[in-house]
Design an enzyme around this catalytic site. Structure first.
Site, PDB file in Angstrom:
ATOM      1  N   CYS A  29       0.846  -1.200   0.000  1.00 23.47           N
ATOM      2  CA  CYS A  29       0.000   0.000   0.000  1.00 23.47           C
ATOM      3  C   CYS A  29       0.883   1.252   0.000  1.00 23.47           C
ATOM      4  CB  CYS A  29      -0.892  -0.014   1.238  1.00 23.47           C
ATOM      5  SG  CYS A  29      -1.719   1.561   1.541  1.00 23.47           S
ATOM      6  N   CYS A  32       0.467   3.330   3.493  1.00 21.05           N
ATOM      7  CA  CYS A  32       0.869   2.816   4.805  1.00 21.05           C
ATOM      8  C   CYS A  32       2.205   3.434   5.232  1.00 21.05           C
ATOM      9  CB  CYS A  32       0.977   1.292   4.769  1.00 21.05           C
ATOM     10  SG  CYS A  32      -0.597   0.437   5.025  1.00 21.05           S
ATOM     11  N   HIS A  92      -4.249   0.597   8.033  1.00 23.20           N
ATOM     12  CA  HIS A  92      -4.770   0.326   6.692  1.00 23.20           C
ATOM     13  C   HIS A  92      -6.241  -0.109   6.739  1.00 23.20           C
ATOM     14  CE1 HIS A  92      -4.141  -0.827   2.456  1.00 23.20           C
ATOM     15  NE2 HIS A  92      -4.875  -1.887   2.712  1.00 23.20           N
ATOM     16  N   ASN A 132     -13.691   9.873  -1.240  1.00 23.55           N
ATOM     17  CA  ASN A 132     -14.399   8.860  -2.007  1.00 23.55           C
ATOM     18  C   ASN A 132     -14.185   7.558  -1.266  1.00 23.55           C
ATOM     19  OD1 ASN A 132     -14.845  10.800  -4.022  1.00 23.55           O
ATOM     20  ND2 ASN A 132     -12.922  10.292  -5.031  1.00 23.55           N
ATOM     21  N   SER A 140      -9.645   2.476  -5.446  1.00 23.67           N
ATOM     22  CA  SER A 140      -8.882   1.246  -5.575  1.00 23.67           C
ATOM     23  C   SER A 140      -8.075   0.959  -4.308  1.00 23.67           C
ATOM     24  CB  SER A 140      -7.949   1.332  -6.783  1.00 23.67           C
ATOM     25  OG  SER A 140      -7.225   2.547  -6.723  1.00 23.67           O
ATOM     26  N   HIS A 143      -6.959   1.990   1.925  1.00 22.44           N
ATOM     27  CA  HIS A 143      -6.403   2.707   3.094  1.00 22.44           C
ATOM     28  C   HIS A 143      -7.198   4.002   3.296  1.00 22.44           C
ATOM     29  CE1 HIS A 143      -2.714   3.341   5.740  1.00 22.44           C
ATOM     30  NE2 HIS A 143      -3.527   4.350   6.007  1.00 22.44           N
ATOM     31  N   HIS A 145      -8.506   7.433   3.578  1.00 19.40           N
ATOM     32  CA  HIS A 145      -7.890   8.735   3.303  1.00 19.40           C
ATOM     33  C   HIS A 145      -8.884   9.653   2.608  1.00 19.40           C
ATOM     34  CE1 HIS A 145      -7.505   6.711  -0.591  1.00 19.40           C
ATOM     35  NE2 HIS A 145      -7.340   7.900  -1.147  1.00 19.40           N
ATOM     36  N   GLN A 147      -9.000  13.619   0.231  1.00 20.15           N
ATOM     37  CA  GLN A 147      -8.185  14.460  -0.643  1.00 20.15           C
ATOM     38  C   GLN A 147      -8.542  15.925  -0.445  1.00 20.15           C
ATOM     39  OE1 GLN A 147      -7.437  12.942  -4.685  1.00 20.15           O
ATOM     40  NE2 GLN A 147      -9.016  11.428  -4.240  1.00 20.15           N
TER      41      GLN A 147
HETATM   42 ZN   LIG Z   1      -2.296   1.203   3.733  1.00 27.13          ZN
END
Ligand SMILES: [Zn+2]
Ligand SMILES: [Zn+2]
Length: 323
Positions: A29, A32, A92, A132, A140, A143, A145, A147
């Site tokens: 990832c 990570c 994650h 999203n 895709s 993890h 997060h 933006q």
């Molecule tokens: Zn990750």
């Protein structure tokens, strides 16, 4: 609203149910801690939220600055700005709904810091913070997060909200969002969560089945000016909402979440009330709301469900988180 026809035999697109839970750390990832990103830079061994400049920014220094003038009526102007990524935590596998309230509050404090820094820049006229979530909206990397797009232009919904809020303020002397809150409280059926200074509700005008607004009850142009107590209340309500989403069908609930904040273009946007909007694309656990003739062809949203019925489902899906 066309809730009367919900029993029609078929509607919407099938979505695969989400894959099993990801691991706490994934060596492949790029978000990570400690791992290398596509740019070759390695993430630090971060322990809380982690912010970095997007390696594939939609706006950034590498975009062309000189554009060929098109024939009339077309016009072009360069879109400039900064694109960043905010990891919610080193984990994650821990989504917004599974963070403790302290973790959500830390994320909101990070958004405040980002907002203060970016809004102060003269080349930034608006800051869009969004997440999203889920494969149904094209994500895709699982993890958790969000933006940040800090741009020289305000996005269309923001432009519209700023315009109608200013008009309402001028015509009535009242804030539009305050009037919305008053109407929602008066009805009461669509309110999901409340704290002394924060509230969440399915709006009267919901376009998506499980559309939810989360907001401070006092009018702030952006998240930047919330006090620590207001931020904590907002974190509590926000967390309560995303837990309800996951609890609804005992599965990670996909959505697009966006912070709607006033433009930072130097003008005063009277009546603009910072809020967070959730637009979940699913109508049922594996059924996508299709945007088709009415929405794409005609430009109006056709809702197959009633906001009151959907709010009742979310009200019944109270925490703790099912996992
Ligand atoms: Zn990750
Ligand atoms: Zn909005």
């Amino acid at each position: 609203m066309a809730a009367h026809r919900q029993s029609r035999p078929w509607s919407g697109g099938e979505v695969a149910l989400p894959s099993p839970s990801p691991p706490a750390y994934d060596p492949s990832c790029y978000l990570c801690p400690g791992n290398a990103r596509v740019s070759g830079k390695a993430n630090p061994p971060y322990t809380g939220t982690f912010v970095f400049d997007n390696d594939h920014p939609c706006v950034g220094p590498d975009a062309p600055q000189v554009l060929a003038p098109p024939p009339a009526p077309y016009r072009v102007t360069p879109a400039t700005g900064i694109a960043r990524v905010v990891c919610y935590s080193p984990r994650h596998d821990i989504t917004l709904a599974e963070l403790p309230v302290e973790g959500v509050d830390e994320l909101l404090a990070t958004w405040q810091e980002q907002m203060r820094e970016l809004a102060a820049r003269r080349d930034v006229n608006h800051v869009l913070i969004f997440e999203n979530k889920g494969e149904a909206v094209g994500v895709s990397n699982p993890h958790p997060h969000c933006q940040i797009y800090a741009t020289n232009f305000a996005f269309k919904f923001i432009e519209t909200e700023a315009r109608v809020s200013a008009r309402h303020q001028q015509e009535t002397g009242r804030g539009l969002f305050q009037d919305i809150l008053r109407a929602e409280r008066h009805d009461g059926r669509r309110i999901l969560s409340e704290q002394p200074t924060a509230i969440a509700f399915v709006p009267f005008f919901a376009r998506y089945a499980y559309e939810v607004y989360v907001a401070p009850t006092s009018t702030h142009a952006s998240i930047a000016t919330l006090s620590d107590a207001e931020r904590r209340d907002l974190a509590t309500v926000l967390r309560d909402v995303v837990i309800r989403f996951d609890n609804l069908w005992k599965m990670p609930f996909p959505y697009v979440m966006a912070l709607h904040q006033a433009p930072t273009d130097g003008s005063i946007h009277r009546g603009f009330h910072f809020h967070i909007e959730f637009h979940p694309p699913l109508r049922k656990p594996n059924l996508l709301k299709y945007l088709a003739g009415p929405e794409i062809g005609g430009g109006n949203f056709l809702s197959d469900t009633s906001p009151e019925a959907k709010a009742a489902e979310l009200i019944a899906a109270a925490g703790p988180h099912y996992r």
